[in-house]
Design a protein around this motif. Sequence first.
Motif, PDB file in Angstrom:
ATOM      1  N   TYR A 201       0.814  -1.215   0.000  1.00 58.25           N
ATOM      2  CA  TYR A 201       0.000   0.000   0.000  1.00 58.25           C
ATOM      3  C   TYR A 201       0.852   1.272   0.000  1.00 58.25           C
ATOM      4  N   LYS A 202       2.093   1.174  -0.463  1.00 59.64           N
ATOM      5  CA  LYS A 202       2.977   2.346  -0.447  1.00 59.64           C
ATOM      6  C   LYS A 202       2.584   3.355  -1.527  1.00 59.64           C
ATOM      7  N   VAL A 203       3.079   4.567  -1.369  1.00 57.23           N
ATOM      8  CA  VAL A 203       2.788   5.638  -2.320  1.00 57.23           C
ATOM      9  C   VAL A 203       3.259   5.223  -3.714  1.00 57.23           C
ATOM     10  N   GLU A 209      -4.760  -2.747  -9.536  1.00 59.09           N
ATOM     11  CA  GLU A 209      -3.837  -3.595 -10.295  1.00 59.09           C
ATOM     12  C   GLU A 209      -3.250  -4.691  -9.416  1.00 59.09           C
ATOM     13  N   LEU A 210      -2.932  -4.344  -8.170  1.00 57.89           N
ATOM     14  CA  LEU A 210      -2.328  -5.321  -7.270  1.00 57.89           C
ATOM     15  C   LEU A 210      -3.342  -6.332  -6.743  1.00 57.89           C
ATOM     16  N   MET A 353      -1.288   1.743   7.336  1.00 52.85           N
ATOM     17  CA  MET A 353      -0.884   2.895   8.143  1.00 52.85           C
ATOM     18  C   MET A 353      -0.273   2.432   9.460  1.00 52.85           C
ATOM     19  N   ARG A 354       0.959   2.842   9.720  1.00 50.64           N
ATOM     20  CA  ARG A 354       1.652   2.459  10.945  1.00 50.64           C
ATOM     21  C   ARG A 354       1.422   3.470  12.067  1.00 50.64           C
ATOM     22  N   ILE A 359      -3.506   9.775   7.781  1.00 54.95           N
ATOM     23  CA  ILE A 359      -4.163  10.272   6.582  1.00 54.95           C
ATOM     24  C   ILE A 359      -3.623   9.489   5.384  1.00 54.95           C
ATOM     25  N   TRP A 360      -4.552   9.039   4.540  1.00 56.30           N
ATOM     26  CA  TRP A 360      -4.195   8.216   3.377  1.00 56.30           C
ATOM     27  C   TRP A 360      -5.001   8.711   2.189  1.00 56.30           C
ATOM     28  N   THR A 361      -4.350   9.049   1.082  1.00 53.40           N
ATOM     29  CA  THR A 361      -5.057   9.583  -0.076  1.00 53.40           C
ATOM     30  C   THR A 361      -4.880   8.670  -1.288  1.00 53.40           C
ATOM     31  N   LEU A 362      -5.973   8.532  -2.044  1.00 54.52           N
ATOM     32  CA  LEU A 362      -5.984   7.728  -3.270  1.00 54.52           C
ATOM     33  C   LEU A 362      -6.565   8.542  -4.415  1.00 54.52           C
TER      34      LEU A 362
END
Length: 386
Positions: A201-203, A209-210, A353-354, A359-362
């Motif tokens: 889930y890295k930037v 696709e994964l 998220m560790r 905050i996580w954006t897609l």
Amino acid sequence: MKIVNYFIYALVGIVFVVSGLIKTNDPIGTAIKMEEYFEVFATDLDAPLQSTDNPSTAVAHSAGHDFFMALKEKALPIAIFFVILEVVLGVMLLANFGRKLTAWLLLGLIIFFTFLTFYSAYFNKVTDCGCFGDAIKLTPWQSFGKDVVLLVLVSILLFQKKIENTFSALSAGIVVLSLIGSSFLAWYALENLPPIDFRAYKVGNNIPELRKPQAQPIYEYVMEKDGQEYRFSEYNMEEGYKFKEMITLNQDQVKPKIEDFAVWNDENTYTDSALVGEKLFVIVQKPQEVGALHQKALENIRALIKEIQAKRPQTQVWALTSAAGADYVAFDEVAQLQIPFFYADATVLKTIMRSNIGIWTLKEGTVTGKWHYNNVPNTDEVVALF
């Protein structure tokens, strides 16, 4: 023989330094693995506890179960200790600092690791030992084999007739610097996010696709004829051959890198919706553990949400949690984020998220940003990534 010894010193030292640094980069990931081990040991001790009629045995198993459950609660500090120890012992070996003492310490550490990997492999528990964090994935038996090799190499060093045991000021300085450096790296990773993200889930990664198979499957057909077993790359239609089974030879390459990503609420599933358009997720893994240390972050998050909703209405802002709905609702009565919340698997959220609030954006399912609650971005930073 001296050249061989130097090679062993270098190889073992480098393996421990590299392994330790990878895990120091992400101490929470190592803690998660340790939690898995402690929970497995506690569960395995609990099984005989339920079936034995011997009071003394029951007491012993109960004590063991409680001991490992207590260790699970302390998994993070234990993980930090071990990952820093790995780095420092590897540097001690490379710097020729007290090699006899170092070899004994390494022997104890590798015996401990060998036990863990054997337990994983033989009993099929904790199937990814996390030996090299998320950077290098090994099967349980590969991990055990690696530890056996290291155990042999360390034993060779330890049981030499003559082993240098120097304590120079230069080597001591190098060891101290390694202790300070690895401690700082662990602290930085905890207070921010891992400097290097090895997870799916890295930037930059595209989740849709994964979630697809990563390669075309290669099949092998096992057939029988006249009591003999034969293997073919294609189904054999010849008379006399009887189909037995079909094996996927490249199973590890075929399976998706992301298999368990899902988003839902009490009414419906929203996995596909989560992966289209612009999304800003506030990840709250354990709302019941959010306390005073998070208050400044919550202020910043509230401001970010308000500005994003005003300036960029096409960006949907959701909360993701693995907690019970009632726990999240109680949290939001205080936090006042006032955004729709959805559920996701606890392990998935820990992988994404560790930090407990992040905050996580897609954008169209591609990860564009990740932030620890200590580093809540401003609106311009977020918009620039869309």
